[in-house]
Structures are given as C-alpha cells and as structure tokens.
Write an enzyme that holds these catalytic residues in place. Structure first.
Site, PDB file in Angstrom:
ATOM      1  CG  HIS A  70       9.537  19.403  -8.251  1.00 45.12           C
ATOM      2  ND1 HIS A  70       9.600  20.566  -8.976  1.00 45.12           N
ATOM      3  CD2 HIS A  70       9.642  19.774  -6.956  1.00 45.12           C
ATOM      4  CE1 HIS A  70       9.739  21.595  -8.167  1.00 45.12           C
ATOM      5  NE2 HIS A  70       9.770  21.141  -6.925  1.00 45.12           N
ATOM      6  CG  ASP A  71       8.233  11.958 -11.490  1.00 47.01           C
ATOM      7  OD1 ASP A  71       8.040  12.421 -12.634  1.00 47.01           O
ATOM      8  OD2 ASP A  71       8.234  10.741 -11.254  1.00 47.01           O
ATOM      9  CB  SER A  80       7.104  13.057 -17.094  1.00 47.10           C
ATOM     10  OG  SER A  80       6.379  13.534 -15.972  1.00 47.10           O
ATOM     11  CB  THR A 196      12.789  18.376   9.149  1.00 45.02           C
ATOM     12  OG1 THR A 196      13.529  18.490  10.364  1.00 45.02           O
ATOM     13  CG2 THR A 196      13.049  17.003   8.541  1.00 45.02           C
ATOM     14  CG  ASP A 249      15.065  22.091  11.362  1.00 45.86           C
ATOM     15  OD1 ASP A 249      15.181  22.967  12.248  1.00 45.86           O
ATOM     16  OD2 ASP A 249      14.954  20.880  11.623  1.00 45.86           O
TER      17      ASP A 249
END
Length: 332
Positions: A70-71, A80, A196, A249
C-alpha cells in the site's frame, strides 16, 4: 469502454507480455547496510520489535506485509501511507486502505529508533524492514533489504483509489497496474504468493466470487464448488459491509509456504486476482510449478528478488523528501 481506451489497454498488456521478468534498477542512494554507520543497530531493533508484535498477534504479520504494498504502489515507497489528513483525503482514508492495519505498530518501531538514532531512519525504510521481518517470522525467507529511502509529504486518497490493484482485478488489469510501477509478470505471480498468510474480509470477495459474478447473480464458475460452499458458510449474501475474516490459505494461514499456489492450482484462490493467474500462460506455468514443488527454495529466492523490485518503486533518496520524527504526522 471506448474503443480508444480498449486499444490503450491492449497495447499496455502487449508491452508487459513482451518482458519475461522485470528488473527494476536500484535508485542512487539506496543500498544494503545504509544505516551501518549512522544507526548500526537499526535493523536488529526493528526485528526485535517485530518479534514482540507478531508474538502478541500473529495476524499483524500479514497486515504489515500488506502495508508495504500500500505504501509502495502509491507515490512510491515513501512512508506516505502513514500520514494523517484532517479532512479525510489521505492515502489511509482511501477505499483500498479502509481495512489496513499496522499504523500503531510502525509508530511503535519508529519511537524506539528515535530514542537510539534521532531523525535518522525513515518511516519508509521501517515499513520495508517490517515487511521483510513479517515474512521471516512466519517461516518465510530472510533476505537483505536495501535502505536509504526518505519520507514523502504528499498523501492522497485519489492516488490510492487509482493506483492500487484490487481483489477483483483480472490478469489484464493487474499487468497494467504492475507495468506502471516497472514490475513484470514474474513480480505479479511471486508477490501474489504473499496471500499464503493472512485473512481477508468477506466484503472484499464474496459478492463477486460467491453471489453475483459479473452482475449475473451466480457463483464464479472458476471457483472450486466445495471451497465455495465453505466460504458461503462464513459470508452471508446481501450484507453490504460484511467484515467477517476468512483465511486466504486455509491449510496453513500463518505459515509462509507454497500452500497459496496449491490452492490456486486447485481453483481455490480466494480472490479473482488470485484465480486469474491461471489465465496467463507465464503466470499459470509458475503457479503449477510451485504447486508441485517439493521445496520452497526457488520461490523464496524469487520472493526476495520481487520484494526488492517493489521496494525500489519511485523512492526518494539523497536531498529529496525528509526524515520524519513521527510517522503519523498531519499534512494539512
């Protein structure tokens, strides 16, 4: 979709398909051991904190691994994602990040490092180191991480809503997202193996996979019927925001291994973005090879390389960016 838009997508996919694998060059200023002199115990301090975090709550290992994607996919690996916005327009306020966890833990690690080496280790580097440690602490590979990133000061929910690949993406969509970041098909199939470990909320997959595939009110025909029946027991239809967690998983949910590839090969991938790996000849071949592998050694080597590639996306080094004292500073 307009014809021009379709042609652009096809051209992009063709460009990605031409590459057998990616090789993102290391930006100047990024290096293994960057803090050897300025903060020599930085990595071991991060690891010690991560050991305690995962010991208390193993679900934070996959959460902090997800944190890195996500960064890095939004404005590059610049920390951020941590920034707070008073008007609710930061990356952490975006739709893809609504269930993201790990903010407090990154702040916790940063506070320890600030006592040892004030204004030296960036939030961006802490996120990358924590992700590596999360993998290792769930029996995955240990690999050297490049450090030297600096922190950005711009955080936009618009960017996050548009730059992050989603669970319902097809292989065509995923290739486009990854190609914009300089990553290739091998990075896609290898990094997808991160699934996983960890859990996902029903809201992220149930509508598309179980109850309303492509808006037709049916189950996704690519999903294993026995597995689908199990998922339906956990995820009820018609709930707008069902946050029930489901293990990605089921056989080994907190062990970093090849279970993910065996699941996908058996049509038990939780997300469309997992199952769609079988729709491309290169990613399918890799899935099937890892599913049949007796040892994870090849995958672990590939994973280290793919994580290194992702860690190089649009980084700030040298005189660019800053080193924040508090990762969750406000930007407006």
């Amino acid at each position: 979709m307009a014809l021009d838009g379709l042609l652009v997508r096809l051209l992009l996919v063709m460009a990605v398909a031409a590459a057998v694998a990616s090789g993102v060059p290391a930006p100047p200023g990024l290096a293994v051991g960057f803090y050897n002199e300025s903060c020599p115990h930085a990595e071991e301090m991060v690891f010690a904190e991560m050991q305690e975090i995962v010991r208390k709550d193993v679900t934070l290992a996959p959460a902090l691994l997800r944190f890195m994607l996500h960064d890095c996919f939004v404005r590059g690996c610049d920390g951020s994602i941590m920034l707070k916005s008073r008007n609710g327009t930061g990356e952490r306020d975006s739709i893809p990040s609504y269930s993201l966890r790990g903010y407090d833990e990154i702040d916790q690690i940063k506070a320890k490092l600030e006592k040892e080496c004030p204004l030296t280790v960036s939030c961006a580097d802490i996120i990358v180191m924590a992700a590596r440690d999360a993998v290792f602490l769930t029996n995955g590979p240990w690999y050297e991480v490049e450090t030297g990133r600096r922190d950005g000061r711009v955080s936009s929910d618009y960017d996050a809503n548009n730059d992050l690949p989603g669970p319902n993406n097809t292989i065509v969509d995923i290739k486009i997202y990854f190609s914009f970041k300089g990553l290739g098909w091998k990075d896609i199939v290898v990094l997808s193996g991160s699934h996983t470990i960890g859990r996902a909320q029903c809201i992220t997959f149930a509508e598309d996979r179980l109850y309303n595939y492509t808006g037709r009110g049916i189950q996704d025909p690519t999903l294993n019927k026995t597995y689908a029946a199990t998922l339906r027991q956990a995820c009820e239809p018609g709930l707008e925001r069902d946050t029930t967690p489901v293990e990605m998983d089921p056989s080994t949910p907190y062990t970093f291994d090849l279970g993910y590839y065996r699941d996908v090969a058996s049509k038990k991938g939780l997300f469309t973005s997992d199952q769609t790996l079988l729709d491309d000849p290169w990613t399918r071949e890799y899935v099937e090879r890892m599913a049949a592998a007796e040892s994870p050694d090849e995958y672990f080597r590939d994973y280290a390389e793919a994580m290194t590639n992702m860690g190089r996306i649009e980084v700030l080094t040298g005189d660019n960016g800053e080193i924040r004292e508090v990762c969750t500073a406000y930007v407006d």
